[in-house]
Design an enzyme around this catalytic site. Structure first.
Site, PDB file in Angstrom:
ATOM      1  N   VAL A  85      -4.249  -5.586  23.218  1.00 60.69           N
ATOM      2  CA  VAL A  85      -3.291  -6.013  22.188  1.00 60.69           C
ATOM      3  C   VAL A  85      -2.636  -4.839  21.471  1.00 60.69           C
ATOM      4  O   VAL A  85      -1.645  -5.031  20.761  1.00 60.69           O
ATOM      5  CB  VAL A  85      -3.953  -6.937  21.144  1.00 60.69           C
ATOM      6  N   ASN A 126      -6.896 -13.114  17.195  1.00 57.81           N
ATOM      7  CA  ASN A 126      -8.338 -12.989  17.014  1.00 57.81           C
ATOM      8  C   ASN A 126      -8.896 -11.663  17.528  1.00 57.81           C
ATOM      9  O   ASN A 126      -9.968 -11.243  17.104  1.00 57.81           O
ATOM     10  CB  ASN A 126      -9.027 -14.156  17.740  1.00 57.81           C
ATOM     11  N   SER A 177     -11.877 -11.612   7.921  1.00 59.78           N
ATOM     12  CA  SER A 177     -13.331 -11.521   7.760  1.00 59.78           C
ATOM     13  C   SER A 177     -13.675 -11.663   6.288  1.00 59.78           C
ATOM     14  O   SER A 177     -12.822 -11.505   5.409  1.00 59.78           O
ATOM     15  CB  SER A 177     -13.829 -10.166   8.276  1.00 59.78           C
ATOM     16  N   TYR A 180     -13.294  -0.946   9.200  1.00 62.25           N
ATOM     17  CA  TYR A 180     -13.228  -2.363   9.565  1.00 62.25           C
ATOM     18  C   TYR A 180     -12.734  -3.205   8.387  1.00 62.25           C
ATOM     19  O   TYR A 180     -11.824  -4.026   8.530  1.00 62.25           O
ATOM     20  CB  TYR A 180     -14.604  -2.839  10.025  1.00 62.25           C
ATOM     21  N   ALA A 181     -13.338  -3.004   7.208  1.00 64.17           N
ATOM     22  CA  ALA A 181     -12.966  -3.795   6.043  1.00 64.17           C
ATOM     23  C   ALA A 181     -11.509  -3.577   5.652  1.00 64.17           C
ATOM     24  O   ALA A 181     -10.817  -4.521   5.245  1.00 64.17           O
ATOM     25  CB  ALA A 181     -13.893  -3.465   4.869  1.00 64.17           C
ATOM     26  N   LYS A 219      -9.313  -5.660   7.812  1.00 69.95           N
ATOM     27  CA  LYS A 219      -9.399  -7.081   7.498  1.00 69.95           C
ATOM     28  C   LYS A 219      -8.655  -7.406   6.211  1.00 69.95           C
ATOM     29  O   LYS A 219      -8.015  -8.450   6.097  1.00 69.95           O
ATOM     30  CB  LYS A 219     -10.871  -7.515   7.413  1.00 69.95           C
ATOM     31  N   ILE A 253     -21.317 -15.032  12.320  1.00 67.84           N
ATOM     32  CA  ILE A 253     -21.107 -16.000  13.391  1.00 67.84           C
ATOM     33  C   ILE A 253     -21.832 -15.477  14.625  1.00 67.84           C
ATOM     34  O   ILE A 253     -21.802 -14.277  14.917  1.00 67.84           O
ATOM     35  CB  ILE A 253     -19.604 -16.192  13.696  1.00 67.84           C
TER      36      ILE A 253
END
Length: 261
Positions: free
Chosen positions: A63, A89, A142, A157-158, A161, A190
């Site tokens: 992507v 996603n 997230s 990562y945060a 998001k 998850i």
């Protein structure tokens, strides 16, 4: 079969949330573009859809690849005819490390995949949604970076998001006149394979100590949710049942972010 005649594109559809969502959308009648970076995963999910009487079209591309992603989406539209639903996603956890140990390449790889990859996906699909007269974009963000800030080392990562959340709110307004809805899903724990692409370095050394009663997911006594739980939310946001919802984040975490935030 409330999505009969619709066409959906799901990125990161080879496993976890993406796979569950692709199967759920197909079960409701949508033709699904199963976009993965690994051809074997995409073919397997498309085959599973076909075995259940649906139509899945495998698409193998990264992507974050500027040239190849655009060509892949054009190829999908030429086969499916249109796009009505997009689930952005695809993403990685990347490297989690203290900021002074998080290397520039670590940061760039996570940001390029998660945030740039989401931008690029929407950049290429929005013209087709406009042509279709509207549609639904769902971005998988997230709890990290939106409600939870206690996962030490997850800075890159945060930030991606949180950036996705801003993107959703900006585009919800920008695209409203085109009847395109844009919403975010913010999962907590998850049961997926995302840990497989997570690398932690010296995180525990910097982490603030905390004790949580009965695990970190209050609703289920500490048990993570399932990809199918998230797929049901995807179906709702993709369908006409959410026709008046846009610019909205939905946290799906069993109360985890209320406890850990």
């Amino acid at each position: 079969m409330e999505l009969r005649g619709s066409v959906a594109l799901v990125t990161g559809a080879g496993s976890g949330i993406g796979r569950a969502a692709a199967l759920r959308l197909a079960a409701e009648g949508a033709t699904v573009g199963v976009l993965t970076h690994a051809s074997d995963e995409g073919l397997a999910v498309a085959q599973e859809i076909a075995e259940k009487g649906g139509r899945g079209i495998p698409i193998t591309v990264d992507v974050s690849d500027v040239v190849k992603l655009g060509a892949a989406i054009e190829g999908f539209v030429s086969r499916a005819g249109r796009i009505d639903i997009v689930l952005a996603n695809a993403g990685i956890n990347g490297v989690w490390a203290p900021i002074d140990e998080l290397q520039p390449d670590d940061w760039s790889h996570t940001v390029h995949t998660n945030l740039f990859g989401t931008y690029l996906t929407l950049h290429y699909v929005v013209p087709h949604l406009k042509k279709a007269g509207g549609g639904s974009i769902i971005v998988v963000s997230s709890i990290n970076g939106t409600r939870v800030f206690s996962n030490t080392g997850a800075t890159a990562y945060a930030c991606t998001k949180a950036g996705q959340m801003v993107m959703v709110r900006m585009l919800a307004l920008e695209l409203a006149k085109h009847r395109i809805r844009v919403n975010a899903i913010c999962p907590g724990a998850i049961d997926t394979e995302i840990e497989d692409n997570t690398r932690r370095r010296n995180v525990e050394r910097e982490k603030e100590p905390a004790e949580y009663p009965r695990g970190t997911v209050p609703l289920t006594g500490g048990q993570p949710g399932s990809p199918e739980d998230v797929a049901e939310l995807v179906l709702f946001l993709a369908s006409k049942r959410s026709a008046h919802i846009t610019g909205t984040p939905v946290w799906i975490d069993g109360g985890q972010s209320q406890l850990q935030g």
